[in-house]
Every structure is written in C-alpha cells, then in structure tokens.
Design an enzyme around this catalytic site. Structure first.
Site, PDB file in Angstrom:
ATOM      1  N   HIS A 193       0.824  -1.220  -0.106  1.00 23.12           N
ATOM      2  CA  HIS A 193      -0.037   0.069  -0.143  1.00 23.12           C
ATOM      3  C   HIS A 193       0.806   1.377  -0.034  1.00 23.12           C
ATOM      4  CE1 HIS A 193      -3.447  -2.636   0.121  1.00 23.12           C
ATOM      5  NE2 HIS A 193      -3.639  -2.577   1.737  1.00 23.12           N
ATOM      6  N   HIS A 251      -9.593   2.175   0.491  1.00 22.67           N
ATOM      7  CA  HIS A 251      -9.428   0.931   1.519  1.00 22.67           C
ATOM      8  C   HIS A 251     -10.605   1.039   2.598  1.00 22.67           C
ATOM      9  CE1 HIS A 251      -7.770  -2.434   3.496  1.00 22.67           C
ATOM     10  NE2 HIS A 251      -6.722  -2.366   2.816  1.00 22.67           N
ATOM     11  N   GLU A 289     -11.583  -3.611  -2.762  1.00 26.68           N
ATOM     12  CA  GLU A 289     -10.432  -2.498  -3.401  1.00 26.68           C
ATOM     13  C   GLU A 289     -10.121  -2.743  -4.829  1.00 26.68           C
ATOM     14  OE1 GLU A 289      -7.027  -3.045  -0.504  1.00 26.68           O
ATOM     15  OE2 GLU A 289      -8.513  -4.400   0.449  1.00 26.68           O
TER      16      GLU A 289
END
Length: 353
Positions: free
Chosen positions: A108, A182, A318
């Site tokens: 991420h 997210h 996501e």
C-alpha cells in the site's frame, strides 16, 4: 432538501498542520464524511429497508485515533495499492527498491503512503451533487518510487445514493501507479460481523497467492472452490475451508478477483446484500481487478463509533490492478509514462429492499 458540503477542523498532525473534515450530504439525507488527512472516508450512511440511515464504514470519530495507527480504514492508497514482492521492481532495465513494510514485501505504498499525506482539498458544488477534489504531489523517489507524481482524486456524492471516486495522475518520469480506496464496509450499521452478508462477484477467476500473499503469476478458476461468488453467497459460508490452500494462505479471503470485462467502461461487478437490514451495495469500476478482504487481521484491539473491530467485522472491495503487477509481465500493466494520464473510476451505490 438541498445537497450540502460543510468543512470543520478535524485536529492537528504531529508537524502542527491542521486536518479538516468535510461532511457531504445529498438530497435524501445520506452523508459521507471525508478528511483531507489520507483522503479517509470516516463515515458513510446508507438506508435500510425502513429508510433509516446508519453508518456502514469502520473508522473513528477523531483524528487522534487515526494517527495512532490503523489498518487503512477508509484511506486513499498509493502509490501502489496491494503488495509488491520483495519490495522491489525493475522498470526500463533499472531496479528500484521500496520500503518493506509487510514482511519482505511493500504494501500500500510503503511506510508513509498516500494514506498518511495531508491532501489539498477543494469543495465542489453542482446542481444535484456535492464533491471534494483532493490533490497531492508525490516527489521523485518518494518511498522509492521514481518520478514526481501529480495526483487528483475526486469524491462525488450523488442523489441516487452513490459515492463516485475518480482518480487521475501524471508523472514526469516512467513510474508505476495503482490507486484505490481501502474502506471497510459493514452493512449491519456496525452491529454484527459481516459473515451473513451475501456477495455476488462478476469474476470467474482469482489471482492465487503464496504463503507471503504474493501472486504465483497464474489465474485460478473459481468454479467448484470457496472463491465462487458468481451467485449470491453468504461471505461466511466457506470462509473457513482451510483444506483449500488459498483460504489457508489468506486466512480467509484476502485475494484479488479478476473481473469479467470486455473494456474499461464503468462496470457493475459486485453486489452485496445484508439480509436483516435489507441494505444493498452495488460496486462499479473501470479497473481489471478487486481485492476482496474480509478483515481477517482485525483482532478487537481497535474500536470506534461504539463498535469493537473484531475479526471479520468489515469487508473491503479494493478496486485495482493485480498485486505485484510490476514483477509479473503477463498481468495488466501498471506503468505510467510522462506522455500519459492515469485514470480510474469506482462507484459505490446504496439502496435497500
């Protein structure tokens, strides 16, 4: 009732900068709260079958709770959503090393990704919608990624009870980009876990992973496996079938589904229904994949809005390119070059039955 957007102070960051909270309300009374810290969706209300609007996303009421650390609740994720194996990749013959923040992998965007940036914010008011334009400049070699990246994300709350997210990015050097949001959803109104939610995914295959959650490089057909959501199926029905290697590797569902699509148009690929409240969430995207994650790592140590965030208390959809794409040439490309513009769109639409 008119659609409105209201800005209020949300608190101070450690460096003294102030974050703001923007409350977007549509003509039905649906509200979405977004802070320019991390572009985080902190609250989102959706109607049940009696037209009661309740919050359906995990998060906190205060900035201080977000600053203590959290598993990306509601955040904008970048430069690269999901994992990059061994925290490195090669582009145009040059090797790049990234921050390893998930075992040996990069996750991420690294240690200080877009989820921890203070974005510039601009309110948008139109005839029937309200929105928030967030912009951020990620400098060359930020967290190891090449190129100065100019990013724009627009959240738009529409009167059909949908929240649309439009992403755009440009670079001055060849780089890689994979942006997503997210949010963890719980359509019970944060009352129970998500195992009774019924999910349908328009996807015939997943991107299987090894024990480190890095793709093997092939696709796996979902038919006849616990990963088949081509018909509405309770999330909890097969989540613990640990005799399946992929369920074991993910600790449940933590995989990228390859969406069935013919082009890059906005496509409805997911429908989630919560039986008791009647709430329905439909998800649309232009992306080739979606990481479906069932909060397997939530352990009850975090709580907010009167709820304890225990295991499988929220699920994520996501929308994104596949994990580890920079190292898997057969996957759809995540390369962005200076003469190109990265664009991506996702929409979450809420109703009840």
């Amino acid at each position: 009732m008119e659609a409105t957007i209201v800005k209020t102070p949300f608190g101070k960051l450690e460096d003294g900068q102030t974050a703001d909270l923007y409350t977007l309300t549509n003509s039905n009374g649906m509200t979405v709260k977004i802070t320019n810290y991390g572009g985080i969706i902190t609250h989102l209300t959706a109607p049940d079958r009696e037209d009661n609007y309740e919050d359906v996303v995990l998060g906190f009421d205060s900035l201080a709770d977000y600053l203590k650390g959290h598993p990306f609740f509601g955040a904008l994720v970048g430069r690269y959503g999901n994992r990059i194996g061994q925290a490195r990749f090669t582009l145009d013959g040059k090797s790049y090393s990234l921050a390893a923040n998930n075992g040996p992998n990069s996750l991420h965007g690294g240690k200080k990704g877009f989820d921890k940036a203070l974005w510039n914010a601009e309110e948008i008011r139109a005839d029937t919608t309200v929105g928030l334009r967030l912009t951020h400049v990620s400098p060359d070699m930020d967290e190891g990624f090449p190129g100065t990246l100019n990013v724009e994300v627009v959240y738009t709350l529409q009167n059909d009870n949908s929240l649309r997210i439009d992403y755009k990015a440009t670079t001055d050097k060849p780089t890689i980009v994979n942006l997503t949001n997210h949010s963890y959803f719980n359509l019970t109104g944060l009352k129970r876990d998500i195992l009774a939610h019924e999910l349908m995914l328009q996807a015939d295959s997943i991107v299987p992973v090894n024990t480190r959650l890095i793709p093997t490089g092939k696709l796996m057909a979902v038919e006849g496996t616990p990963f088949d959501f081509t018909k509405p199926t309770p999330i909890g029905q097969r989540i613990d079938q640990t005799d399946h290697e992929q369920i074991k590797n993910g600790g449940g569902y933590d995989h990228c589904w390859a969406i069935n699509r013919a082009d890059q148009a906005l496509l409805r690929f997911a429908t989630v229904r919560e039986p008791q409240s009647g709430r329905i969430m439909e998800v649309y995207t232009s992306e080739p994949g979606v990481q479906f994650y069932t909060g397997n790592f939530l352990d009850g140590s975090l709580s907010g809005k009167g709820a304890t965030y225990s295991k499988r208390f929220g699920f994520c959809l996501e929308t994104q390119h596949y994990p580890d794409s920079p190292n898997q040439r057969q996957f759809p490309s995540v390369v962005l070059r200076p003469d190109e513009t990265y664009t991506s769109s996702t929409m979450f639409k809420f109703s009840a039955k």
